[in-house]
Design an enzyme around this catalytic site. Structure first.
Site, short mmCIF file in Angstrom:
data_model
loop_
_atom_site.label_atom_id
_atom_site.label_comp_id
_atom_site.label_asym_id
_atom_site.label_seq_id
_atom_site.Cartn_x
_atom_site.Cartn_y
_atom_site.Cartn_z
N ARG A 123 48.63 39.82 45.73
CA ARG A 123 48.53 40.97 44.82
C ARG A 123 48.40 42.33 45.51
O ARG A 123 47.78 43.25 44.98
CB ARG A 123 47.34 40.80 43.87
N SER A 177 45.89 39.83 33.75
CA SER A 177 44.60 39.55 34.39
C SER A 177 43.96 40.85 34.85
O SER A 177 44.60 41.65 35.53
CB SER A 177 44.80 38.64 35.60
N GLU A 189 42.42 43.78 39.51
CA GLU A 189 43.87 43.64 39.69
C GLU A 189 44.57 44.82 38.99
O GLU A 189 45.57 45.33 39.47
CB GLU A 189 44.34 42.31 39.09
#
Ligand SMILES: Cc1cc2nc3c(=O)[nH]c(=O)nc-3n(C[C@H](O)[C@H](O)[C@H](O)COP(=O)(O)OP(=O)(O)OC[C@H]3O[C@@H](n4cnc5c(N)ncnc54)[C@H](O)[C@@H]3O)c2cc1C
Length: 303
Positions: free
Chosen positions: A177, A227, A297
């Site tokens: 990520r 998320s 995130e």
């Protein structure tokens, strides 16, 4: 400030809107009014625009498709460069094992997936269900079912400090990520070259249907940004949140989803402060119980 914005029309000939409600363009449906928003179509428009904004000291922010951003509810007296509407052309070249696609960064992952399916190219099936743009996916190395955008990238073209540069896959330093581009405010991802392999159309369609079905079952339908937290080493963030009994906790119209603990949904008219409140509750409880701090995130802007 207002005069500066009007002057933009002298150097930028694309679509411009003023006093725009940005919540219409974020998947969370949260965000205040922005003074000015532009929807460029060509690379040259972005280059000229950013040079002008910097010289005039006008604050700006890049949005791809707005699917990973918590945009604050206060008015933003700056300019948004929104790429996920018109900055989306591509060129495709066949080679022996598959095809090379050169896409502008505003192209949606869904559109790339559709093209790949039509041309019987494999590799993009799972990524095509992510509701973001190619540029946004590159910044955070988006991933679904263990297939990351970094698995397909040959090179990325960026505008950085006024210069156009090409990054090879290795130079992008993709990790879980993140990439070398994340957090670099003076950088725009302009385009990228992807490699896709020849595949079987029926298998491609099947994979896409499985991925779609999985999302229908495991993710809430209400507006969200996916998320909220990255998964820590200990366990998926959603499981930790679920184990703490936090599913269903709400503040205003923002609610920790009952379907997936790592999603905060907007029931109707949630504000950025409501989401921030829930983020704090989750972080505090996780820290208290597991002695770890959850990393975000999502990206926050104008907060
Ligand atoms: C329902 C749902 C499901 C999701 N599922 C997944 C999933 O399975 N896997 C996953 O990884 N993510 C998932 N996401 C999160 C999100 O879709 C991805 O992170 C996506 O890649 C973000 O792309 P975007 O264009 O919307 O980025 P944005 O939200 O527009 O921007 C994200 C960040 O990138 C920057 N940025 C965007 N484009 C550029 C550019 N061209 N140049 C410079 N900076 C740029 C922005 O300034 C911002 O900081 C999901 C989101 C939702 C709403």
């Amino acid at each position: 400030m207002a005069t500066n914005f009007l002057n933009i029309e002298k150097i930028y000939n694309g679509l411009i809107e003023y006093d725009y409600d940005i919540s219409e363009l974020t998947t969370w449906k949260i965000g205040g009014k922005v003074k000015c928003i532009v929807f460029p179509q060509y690379e040259s428009q972005i280059v000229v625009l950013i040079d002008y904004l910097k010289r005039m000291n006008i604050p700006y922010y890049i949005i791809g498709k707005g699917s990973n951003i918590l945009f604050g509810n206060n008015d933003y007296n700056g300019l948004i460069i929104y790429l996920g509407k018109k900055f989306d052309t591509y060129e495709i070249t066949k080679d022996i094992d598959g095809s090379i696609i050169n896409c502008l960064s505003g192209m949606s992952l869904m559109k790339i997936g559709k093209i790949a399916k039509e041309k019987s190219l494999t590799g993009f099936e799972y990524l095509s269900l992510i509701p973001g743009s190619l540029g946004g996916a590159i910044i955070t190395n988006a991933e679904a079912h263990k297939k990351a955008i970094s698995d397909l990238i040959i090179s990325v073209k960026v505008l950085e400090n006024g210069m156009i540069k090409d990054y090879t896959n290795e130079m992008c330093m993709f990790k879980y990520r993140t990439s070398i581009f994340e957090g670099n405010k003076d950088l725009v991802v302009l385009s990228a070259i992807l490699a896709l392999e020849n595949g079987n159309k029926e298998e491609i369609i099947n994979k896409m249907l499985i991925a779609k079905d999985y999302r229908i079952k495991k993710q809430p339908k209400k507006p969200s940004a996916g998320s909220v937290f990255k998964n820590p080493n200990l366990a998926p963030a959603g499981k930790l949140i679920d184990d703490l009994g936090l599913k269903g906790v709400y503040k205003g119209d923002a609610k920790i989803s009952n379907i997936h603990g790592n999603f905060i949904i907007n029931e109707d008219n949630a504000k950025s402060e409501d989401v921030l409140y829930l983020i704090k509750i989750i972080r505090d409880k996780v820290e208290e119980k597991y002695k770890i701090s959850l990393d975000l995130e999502i990206k926050m802007f104008n907060i």
